[in-house]
Design a protein around this motif. Structure first.
Motif, PDB file in Angstrom:
ATOM      1  N   ASP A  92      14.150  23.617  29.274  1.00 36.30           N
ATOM      2  CA  ASP A  92      13.392  24.683  28.843  1.00 36.30           C
ATOM      3  C   ASP A  92      12.786  24.205  27.491  1.00 36.30           C
ATOM      4  O   ASP A  92      13.373  23.758  26.643  1.00 36.30           O
ATOM      5  CB  ASP A  92      14.061  25.871  28.443  1.00 36.30           C
ATOM      6  N   LEU A  93      11.381  24.095  27.474  1.00 36.86           N
ATOM      7  CA  LEU A  93      10.705  23.540  26.203  1.00 36.86           C
ATOM      8  C   LEU A  93       9.889  24.617  25.491  1.00 36.86           C
ATOM      9  O   LEU A  93       9.218  24.245  24.656  1.00 36.86           O
ATOM     10  CB  LEU A  93       9.715  22.558  26.749  1.00 36.86           C
ATOM     11  N   THR A  94      10.496  26.081  25.576  1.00 37.27           N
ATOM     12  CA  THR A  94       9.673  26.773  25.220  1.00 37.27           C
ATOM     13  C   THR A  94       9.700  27.207  23.488  1.00 37.27           C
ATOM     14  O   THR A  94       9.003  27.862  22.726  1.00 37.27           O
ATOM     15  CB  THR A  94      10.095  28.491  25.591  1.00 37.27           C
ATOM     16  N   SER A  95      10.957  26.180  23.085  1.00 39.36           N
ATOM     17  CA  SER A  95      10.979  26.417  21.631  1.00 39.36           C
ATOM     18  C   SER A  95      10.987  25.122  21.031  1.00 39.36           C
ATOM     19  O   SER A  95      11.271  24.677  19.904  1.00 39.36           O
ATOM     20  CB  SER A  95      12.568  26.671  21.197  1.00 39.36           C
ATOM     21  N   ASP A 155       6.203  25.089  28.603  1.00 38.61           N
ATOM     22  CA  ASP A 155       7.641  25.735  29.192  1.00 38.61           C
ATOM     23  C   ASP A 155       8.454  25.107  29.686  1.00 38.61           C
ATOM     24  O   ASP A 155       9.885  25.176  29.290  1.00 38.61           O
ATOM     25  CB  ASP A 155       6.842  26.952  30.125  1.00 38.61           C
ATOM     26  N   PHE A 156       8.335  24.159  30.676  1.00 34.98           N
ATOM     27  CA  PHE A 156       9.417  23.572  31.124  1.00 34.98           C
ATOM     28  C   PHE A 156       9.328  21.883  30.835  1.00 34.98           C
ATOM     29  O   PHE A 156       8.003  21.579  30.878  1.00 34.98           O
ATOM     30  CB  PHE A 156       9.563  23.813  32.456  1.00 34.98           C
ATOM     31  N   HIS A 171      18.101  19.869  21.910  1.00 40.54           N
ATOM     32  CA  HIS A 171      18.359  19.602  23.289  1.00 40.54           C
ATOM     33  C   HIS A 171      17.434  18.525  23.941  1.00 40.54           C
ATOM     34  O   HIS A 171      17.797  18.528  25.094  1.00 40.54           O
ATOM     35  CB  HIS A 171      18.299  20.774  24.037  1.00 40.54           C
ATOM     36  N   LEU A 172      16.590  17.882  23.232  1.00 42.68           N
ATOM     37  CA  LEU A 172      15.547  16.874  23.640  1.00 42.68           C
ATOM     38  C   LEU A 172      15.506  15.746  23.112  1.00 42.68           C
ATOM     39  O   LEU A 172      14.749  14.798  23.727  1.00 42.68           O
ATOM     40  CB  LEU A 172      14.183  17.722  24.120  1.00 42.68           C
ATOM     41  N   CYS A 173      16.382  15.519  22.045  1.00 43.42           N
ATOM     42  CA  CYS A 173      16.195  14.336  21.213  1.00 43.42           C
ATOM     43  C   CYS A 173      16.571  13.329  21.841  1.00 43.42           C
ATOM     44  O   CYS A 173      16.256  11.802  21.831  1.00 43.42           O
ATOM     45  CB  CYS A 173      16.859  14.447  20.104  1.00 43.42           C
ATOM     46  N   ILE A 232      11.046  12.988  28.066  1.00 40.62           N
ATOM     47  CA  ILE A 232      10.243  13.993  28.774  1.00 40.62           C
ATOM     48  C   ILE A 232       9.369  13.094  29.813  1.00 40.62           C
ATOM     49  O   ILE A 232       8.496  12.199  29.140  1.00 40.62           O
ATOM     50  CB  ILE A 232       9.586  14.852  27.987  1.00 40.62           C
ATOM     51  N   ALA A 233       9.498  13.337  30.947  1.00 46.35           N
ATOM     52  CA  ALA A 233       8.420  12.684  32.031  1.00 46.35           C
ATOM     53  C   ALA A 233       7.479  13.651  32.593  1.00 46.35           C
ATOM     54  O   ALA A 233       6.157  13.143  32.784  1.00 46.35           O
ATOM     55  CB  ALA A 233       9.524  12.131  33.263  1.00 46.35           C
ATOM     56  N   VAL A 234       7.763  14.733  32.745  1.00 46.99           N
ATOM     57  CA  VAL A 234       6.870  15.667  33.532  1.00 46.99           C
ATOM     58  C   VAL A 234       6.936  16.998  32.555  1.00 46.99           C
ATOM     59  O   VAL A 234       8.115  17.433  32.169  1.00 46.99           O
ATOM     60  CB  VAL A 234       7.047  16.027  34.789  1.00 46.99           C
ATOM     61  N   SER A 235       6.013  17.516  32.278  1.00 45.27           N
ATOM     62  CA  SER A 235       5.616  18.717  31.343  1.00 45.27           C
ATOM     63  C   SER A 235       4.932  19.962  32.073  1.00 45.27           C
ATOM     64  O   SER A 235       3.978  19.742  32.894  1.00 45.27           O
ATOM     65  CB  SER A 235       5.114  18.611  30.244  1.00 45.27           C
ATOM     66  N   MET A 236       5.547  21.229  32.019  1.00 50.31           N
ATOM     67  CA  MET A 236       4.924  22.358  32.649  1.00 50.31           C
ATOM     68  C   MET A 236       4.429  23.397  31.816  1.00 50.31           C
ATOM     69  O   MET A 236       5.352  23.815  30.824  1.00 50.31           O
ATOM     70  CB  MET A 236       5.868  22.812  33.825  1.00 50.31           C
TER      71      MET A 236
END
Length: 419
Positions: free
Chosen positions: A225-228, A251-252, A287-289, A293-297
């Motif tokens: 989840d990338l919303t934040s 978003d993702f 949670h992403l550090c 990231i390869a694909v974003s949505m």
């Protein structure tokens, strides 16, 4: 005291200042000139009491903008009370992005405007082939599918089992039921005009889980989840003439998620320690550090602003490419930047855009757009799941290899040892 003056002071309704009650003694106040409203005044600042109007008087004369769209735009925009700029429509921003220092140029696949990137040819042809729905359905659900779909043709069923699909017949039965639930949830979202948070929770996230659980998760490919997740540095944002680009969120994301304490995880932790914000992405969301990231949505509900969705994706992918450049520079690498797939959905419809940085590093070409399926029907959901799995294959075989060799400076022969 003079009786006349006394009568004047005590007589009701005489010499009252504004706001004084009947019979009260007026206070002599200094005349004040009302300040002119500044064009730089913070529009979100609470109004002064003297400017408050009756709710009926201050009611808007035009229809208010869609509440969910306004909230969504606010959550995806970073502003400060001391630095405001006039509103610019997403369509105008997209035009300005074509003039940016690193210009973002959308082209339609097959238009002949530019060559399609060679490294994306195989991925594109495989995704395009899925549009026929040939061999999408597993044989083990044929009886159930025949009743639900009103057809029973060999064309739609798999002849050979994909080595990456180790699921048993019972797993396919459970997936079949999950897909029916997703279709019904998508129909409810459409009929009820649900906000995108409901689409994400009831439709989009379950699709990612079905597509990636099992084999692909064991290969350290998962979704987030990338919303934040905000872009951490304004210097990564597009440099657009006449427009101060703002941080955008999507978003993702589909990411490489290394197992904790694995060799790859340890190498990424070492890399994070050398970075100003201790992250290997364009966002410092905790949670992403440590998960590249390869694909974003980006998601929009039915009727959502497509231009706004594209602005968010264009801003996000520009920041990602700028950050990858910094990572390459930190290890003295001259490696070519990879393609970056972008997913964009509007309600039921899923589409793919393939982003490519040109060799000069001053243009991002967006190859638009590949239809991946629709959540309003069973075959469309199976197509989306198969498309996500094909993207996972690309991440595992292509992007991971590029990332570990270019960013972590590992030799080709050493890449496999990082798992």
């Amino acid at each position: 005291m003079d009786p006349l003056k006394k009568r004047q002071l005590t007589s009701p309704g005489k010499n009252k200042t504004e706001g004084a009650t009947t019979g009260s003694v007026p206070l002599r106040t200094r005349s004040r000139k009302a300040p002119a409203e500044s064009i730089f005044e913070d529009p979100d600042q609470t109004s002064r009491a003297s400017r408050i109007k009756h709710p009926i008087d201050s009611a808007p004369k035009l229809d208010a903008p869609d509440a969910e769209e306004a909230s969504e735009n606010a959550s995806n925009t970073e502003t400060t009370s001391t630095s405001r700029q006039r509103s610019i429509s997403p369509r105008k921003v997209r035009h300005n992005m074509t003039l940016a220092e690193v210009a973002v140029i959308p082209v339609k696949i097959g238009s002949g405007d530019v060559d399609f990137p060679a490294e994306a040819q195989e991925l594109y042809h495989d995704l395009h082939r899925l549009q026929s729905h040939h061999g999408l359905l597993p044989q083990s659900i044929r009886d159930r599918a025949g009743k639900e779909l009103d057809f029973d043709e060999d064309f739609y069923y798999k002849v050979h089992t994909d080595p990456a699909d180790s699921r048993h017949a019972s797993d396919h039965t459970r997936i079949w039921q999950d897909i029916l639930d997703i279709r019904d949830a998508a129909r409810d979202c459409y009929v009820e005009d649900s906000p995108k948070s409901t689409w994400n929770m009831d439709v989009n996230a379950p699709i990612f889980r079905i597509a990636l659980r099992g084999y692909w998760k064991s290969q350290e490919i998962w979704y987030k989840d990338l919303t934040s997740a905000r872009i951490f540095d304004k210097d990564l944002l597009p440099k657009v003439p006449g427009y101060a680009a703002r941080s955008k969120m999507v978003d993702f994301g589909i990411v490489i998620q290394p197992r904790r304490l694995s060799p790859l995880w340890k190498k990424i932790v070492e890399k994070c320690k050398t970075q100003p914000y201790q992250t290997i992405n364009q966002t410092d969301a905790p949670h992403l550090c440590k998960s590249p990231i390869a694909v974003s949505m980006e998601v929009k509900r039915n009727g959502g602003n497509v231009d706004e969705a594209l602005v968010q994706l264009e801003t996000w992918v520009t920041a990602q490419y700028n950050h990858l450049k910094l990572l390459l520079r930190s290890v003295g690498s001259a490696a070519k930047l990879p393609i970056l797939p972008l997913l964009q959905t509007q309600g039921d419809e899923w589409r793919l855009i393939i982003a490519e940085m040109n060799s000069e590093g001053n243009q991002i070409i967006l190859h638009c757009n590949i239809r991946l399926g629709s959540t309003d029907n069973i075959l469309g959901i199976y197509q989306i799941i198969a498309s996500i799995q094909r993207l996972a294959k690309w991440i595992s075989e292509e992007y991971r290899r590029w990332w570990t060799s270019a960013i972590l400076a590992y030799d080709e022969l050493d890449v496999q040892t990082l798992r």
